[in-house]
Design a protein around this motif. Structure first.
Motif, PDB file in Angstrom:
ATOM      1  N   HIS A  33       0.813  -1.220   0.000  1.00  0.00           N
ATOM      2  CA  HIS A  33       0.000   0.000   0.000  1.00  0.00           C
ATOM      3  C   HIS A  33       0.843   1.266   0.000  1.00  0.00           C
ATOM      4  O   HIS A  33       0.325   2.361   0.200  1.00  0.00           O
ATOM      5  CB  HIS A  33      -0.969  -0.003   1.185  1.00  0.00           C
ATOM      6  CG  HIS A  33      -0.316  -0.104   2.531  1.00  0.00           C
ATOM      7  ND1 HIS A  33       0.493  -1.152   2.886  1.00  0.00           N
ATOM      8  CD2 HIS A  33      -0.357   0.725   3.618  1.00  0.00           C
ATOM      9  CE1 HIS A  33       0.913  -0.973   4.140  1.00  0.00           C
ATOM     10  NE2 HIS A  33       0.430   0.159   4.585  1.00  0.00           N
ATOM     11  N   ASP A  34       2.160   1.119  -0.239  1.00  0.00           N
ATOM     12  CA  ASP A  34       3.074   2.246  -0.379  1.00  0.00           C
ATOM     13  C   ASP A  34       3.056   3.150   0.853  1.00  0.00           C
ATOM     14  O   ASP A  34       2.855   4.371   0.751  1.00  0.00           O
ATOM     15  CB  ASP A  34       2.724   3.059  -1.627  1.00  0.00           C
ATOM     16  CG  ASP A  34       3.837   4.014  -2.045  1.00  0.00           C
ATOM     17  OD1 ASP A  34       4.999   3.762  -1.668  1.00  0.00           O
ATOM     18  OD2 ASP A  34       3.538   5.016  -2.720  1.00  0.00           O
ATOM     19  N   PRO A  35       3.290   2.584   2.050  1.00  0.00           N
ATOM     20  CA  PRO A  35       3.226   3.388   3.273  1.00  0.00           C
ATOM     21  C   PRO A  35       4.461   4.277   3.417  1.00  0.00           C
ATOM     22  O   PRO A  35       5.527   3.964   2.889  1.00  0.00           O
ATOM     23  CB  PRO A  35       3.193   2.317   4.377  1.00  0.00           C
ATOM     24  CG  PRO A  35       3.976   1.181   3.798  1.00  0.00           C
ATOM     25  CD  PRO A  35       3.649   1.177   2.321  1.00  0.00           C
ATOM     26  N   PRO A  36       4.349   5.381   4.165  1.00  0.00           N
ATOM     27  CA  PRO A  36       5.508   6.259   4.365  1.00  0.00           C
ATOM     28  C   PRO A  36       6.536   5.707   5.341  1.00  0.00           C
ATOM     29  O   PRO A  36       7.664   6.186   5.388  1.00  0.00           O
ATOM     30  CB  PRO A  36       4.889   7.553   4.901  1.00  0.00           C
ATOM     31  CG  PRO A  36       3.605   7.121   5.535  1.00  0.00           C
ATOM     32  CD  PRO A  36       3.112   5.964   4.711  1.00  0.00           C
ATOM     33  N   ALA A  37       6.139   4.697   6.145  1.00  0.00           N
ATOM     34  CA  ALA A  37       7.048   4.129   7.139  1.00  0.00           C
ATOM     35  C   ALA A  37       6.989   2.602   7.078  1.00  0.00           C
ATOM     36  O   ALA A  37       5.935   2.011   6.812  1.00  0.00           O
ATOM     37  CB  ALA A  37       6.687   4.611   8.545  1.00  0.00           C
ATOM     38  N   LEU A  38       8.139   1.973   7.322  1.00  0.00           N
ATOM     39  CA  LEU A  38       8.228   0.514   7.327  1.00  0.00           C
ATOM     40  C   LEU A  38       8.913   0.049   8.606  1.00  0.00           C
ATOM     41  O   LEU A  38       9.891   0.669   9.054  1.00  0.00           O
ATOM     42  CB  LEU A  38       9.035   0.008   6.131  1.00  0.00           C
ATOM     43  CG  LEU A  38       8.426   0.133   4.740  1.00  0.00           C
ATOM     44  CD1 LEU A  38       9.469  -0.226   3.684  1.00  0.00           C
ATOM     45  CD2 LEU A  38       7.212  -0.774   4.600  1.00  0.00           C
TER      46      LEU A  38
END
Length: 225
Positions: A133-138
């Motif tokens: 989902h292309d999150p800003p944090a991993l």
């Protein structure tokens, strides 16, 4: 775990390092909202993990220890299902699934049931699910566990690219020193649930060589015994 504090900026890979049992996975479970802390909190992309948990988690991609998944599905089916969960549809869903497949190098097993895959391949499926989902944090817990040397090298390169090219904030939990120097911009080292070092990999190497870090580990062990 007590008084562990850390911050990760967009474009940075932070290594969370420590021996087995140090509290790495527990810290990550609290950070991601899967374990409620007795005190303290975390902010993910501006959302408080205790007060606004669902929005905080929506801003996060998480590869947990063991990489749990729906084993009867294939990676392709899993990514389709997760696309619907994240509200992705049409060309966007297709593009995100393709990007996740490429990042985790899953084209060869895309239609193979997950329960037939090796430990290393299952972790790669978990990584693909985390970035779908292309999150800003991993938050990645032992992302290269079970991979062979070539796979580790390729995956580290891809994770590094997520930070530098896509400007994501990434936490990588590991106990592998090689991974630290190959992947991380900065380190937080914990032992017995307490921080014993924060700094650059080069600083960590210098302290380790001098024996100062061993002394810090011993002091923390004594203080928390």
């Amino acid at each position: 775990v007590g008084s562990v504090s850390l911050e990760v900026a967009p474009g940075e890979v932070l290594g969370l390092l420590g021996p087995n049992g140090a509290g790495k996975s527990t810290t990550l479970r609290m950070l991601t909202g899967f374990l409620a802390p007795d005190a303290g909190t975390a902010s993910i992309d501006g959302h408080d993990i205790r007060e606004d948990r669902l929005r905080a988690q929506a801003s996060l991609g998480y590869l947990p220890e063991g990489a749990p998944s729906w084993e009867a599905m294939t990676p392709r089916e899993l990514f389709r299902f997760l696309s619907k969960v994240h509200g992705l549809a049409g060309d966007v869903a297709i593009a995100r699934a393709a990007a996740a497949t490429e990042l985790a190098d899953l084209n060869a097993v895309l239609d193979q049931p997950i329960d037939t895959l090796s430990k290393g391949l299952r972790r790669r499926v978990g990584l693909g699910a985390a970035v779908l989902h292309d999150p800003p944090a991993l938050v990645l817990d032992e992302p290269t566990d079970g991979l062979d040397p070539n796979q580790k090298r390729n995956l580290r390169r891809n994770i590094r690219a997520l930070a530098t090219d896509q400007h994501k904030a990434i936490i990588v939990s590991t106990h592998i020193l090689e991974e630290v120097s190959a992947l991380c911009d900065r380190l937080v080292v914990i032992a017995k649930g307490a921080v014993v070092f924060t700094g650059k990999p080069s600083e960590f190497a210098a302290l380790t060589a001098s024996g100062q870090l061993d002394a810090a580990f011993r002091q923390v062990t004594e203080d928390r015994a």
